[in-house]
Design a protein around this motif. Structure first.
Motif, short mmCIF file in Angstrom:
data_model
loop_
_atom_site.label_atom_id
_atom_site.label_comp_id
_atom_site.label_asym_id
_atom_site.label_seq_id
_atom_site.Cartn_x
_atom_site.Cartn_y
_atom_site.Cartn_z
N VAL A 84 0.85 -1.19 0.00
CA VAL A 84 0.00 0.00 0.00
C VAL A 84 0.89 1.25 0.00
O VAL A 84 1.84 1.33 0.78
CB VAL A 84 -0.88 0.04 1.28
CG1 VAL A 84 -1.85 1.21 1.23
CG2 VAL A 84 -1.61 -1.27 1.49
N VAL A 85 0.58 2.20 -0.89
CA VAL A 85 1.33 3.46 -0.93
C VAL A 85 0.35 4.60 -0.68
O VAL A 85 -0.71 4.67 -1.31
CB VAL A 85 2.00 3.66 -2.31
CG1 VAL A 85 2.69 5.02 -2.38
CG2 VAL A 85 2.99 2.54 -2.59
N LEU A 86 0.70 5.47 0.28
CA LEU A 86 -0.13 6.66 0.53
C LEU A 86 0.66 7.89 0.10
O LEU A 86 1.76 8.13 0.62
CB LEU A 86 -0.47 6.79 2.01
CG LEU A 86 -1.40 5.72 2.57
CD1 LEU A 86 -0.63 4.75 3.42
CD2 LEU A 86 -2.50 6.35 3.37
N SER A 87 0.09 8.68 -0.82
CA SER A 87 0.74 9.93 -1.22
C SER A 87 0.06 11.10 -0.52
O SER A 87 -1.16 11.26 -0.62
CB SER A 87 0.63 10.12 -2.74
OG SER A 87 0.93 11.47 -3.05
N LEU A 88 0.86 11.89 0.17
CA LEU A 88 0.37 13.11 0.83
C LEU A 88 1.07 14.29 0.19
O LEU A 88 1.39 15.28 0.87
CB LEU A 88 0.66 13.04 2.32
CG LEU A 88 0.28 11.71 2.98
CD1 LEU A 88 0.83 11.62 4.37
CD2 LEU A 88 -1.22 11.55 2.99
#
Ligand SMILES: NC(=O)c1ccc[n+]([C@@H]2O[C@H](COP(=O)([O-])OP(=O)(O)OC[C@H]3O[C@@H](n4cnc5c(N)ncnc54)[C@H](OP(=O)(O)O)[C@@H]3O)[C@@H](O)[C@H]2O)c1
Length: 298
Positions: free
Chosen positions: A70-74
């Motif tokens: 899982v990759v979260l971009s902020l």
């Protein structure tokens, strides 16, 4: 199997509380890591002490994503336009679930998705849709949370001066706003990773909000909490649009985006219409009045 999560943009205004929330829930994950430019890794020394890994590398290099589900971009505004390339690198590295940097209004609404401020979020959504079609098993989640409850009194964006008790906003008193407090946004985000996707589903929207009201109601609430009467001026948003266009014509992109930002919330462009997903989570979010009491009482 417990998921492995990689966070991009961890040093930002949303990234910091999100990393703190992951720290609390570390045992639910196989790995939680921050992707960082080697020159900026010092920003994450505290997180590292609390069990968060730091992966050194570029968010445009597929190797940075290897070993993560899982990759979260902020990503903030300046990095937003690079998200399609991040998504390609993440997929090439083996990640199969991407959270783009949304965390705001439902930009699919008419009159919102066409708005300059959201251009790079729209391009990112288009890219995700295309990659989900050509990449078996690739999925993505859009976190729709409205405005950050702590940010709706931001001087530049909404024209509030909470110490002077004045508002000069480009918008309308009957425009609506949906909000969620930052502590709740990060809880929803971390918990959402464990909500199952339906069979064959590649796009998932998580629609949550802590509160929803008009600007007139919001100002009345603030007056009640602060025990002070506000001097309120609403200005036609066309005036801000003129400044935005002048900035575009002189090639000043930063000013163009900032002027676009002034009419987002107060002209009714920050809303999360239902049906909502709040009841899929095991907690009740803070109301706007509670946030105001936390921020402004005393
Ligand atoms: N709904 C709301 O009211 C609201 C309010 C604020 C934000 N948001 C949303 O939340 C998300 C995150 O925003 P934010 O305020 O947390 O962003 P931010 O503080 O401006 O920045 C987030 C990250 O972007 C990274 N970054 C910026 N420029 C970069 C570049 N050129 N290359 C690589 N990295 C770069 C920064 O890393 P370094 O500085 O370490 O390089 C930082 O960690 C966005 O989608 C934003 O729209 C919503």
């Amino acid at each position: 199997m417990a998921p492995s999560v990689l966070i991009i943009g961890a040093s930002g205004s949303l990234g910091r509380p999100l990393v703190a929330e992951f720290q609390k829930h570390k045992s639910r994950f196989a790995r939680v890591a921050i992707l960082s430019d080697p020159a900026k890794a010092h920003k994450f020394a505290d997180a590292q002490k609390n069990g968060i890994e730091v992966v050194l590398g570029s968010f445009l290099d597929f190797k940075s994503y290897q070993g993560f589900d899982v990759v979260l971009s902020l990503a903030g505004n300046a990095a937003m336009r690079l998200q399609p390339a991040m998504i390609d690198a993440a997929i090439a590295g083996g990640a199969r679930h991407f959270y783009p940097s949304e965390f705001g209004t439902d930009i699919s609404q008419d009159g919102v998705w066409q708005f300059r401020y959201f251009r790079d979020k729209v391009v990112t959504r288009d890219h995700l849709r295309a990659r989900a079609k050509d990449t078996p098993g690739f999925r993505y989640t859009l976190m729709l949370v409205g405005g950050f409850s702590e940010w709706v009194y931001s001087g530049f964006f909404t024209g509030f001066a909470t110490e002077k008790h004045t508002v000069e906003a480009y918008g309308y008193p009957d425009a609506e706003i949906s909000v969620t407090a930052l502590n709740d946004i990060v809880r929803y985000t971390v918990d959402s990773i464990f909500l199952p996707f339906q069979e064959g589903q590649s796009l998932r929207e998580i629609r949550v909000r802590g509160d929803h009201m008009t600007w007139a109601q919001l100002i009345a609430l603030l007056e009640e909490v602060q025990g002070a009467k506000y001097k309120v001026t609403f200005i036609d948003p066309k005036e801000a649009a003129k400044e935005q266009e002048a900035a575009r014509q002189r090639g000043d992109e930063e000013a163009e985006i900032l002027w676009a930002g002034k009419t987002i919330a107060t002209a009714g462009r920050v809303t999360v219409p239902g049906p909502l997903d709040n009841d899929k989570f095991g907690f009740t979010p803070e109301t706007l009045k509670q946030t105001m009491q936390r921020l402004f009482k005393n």
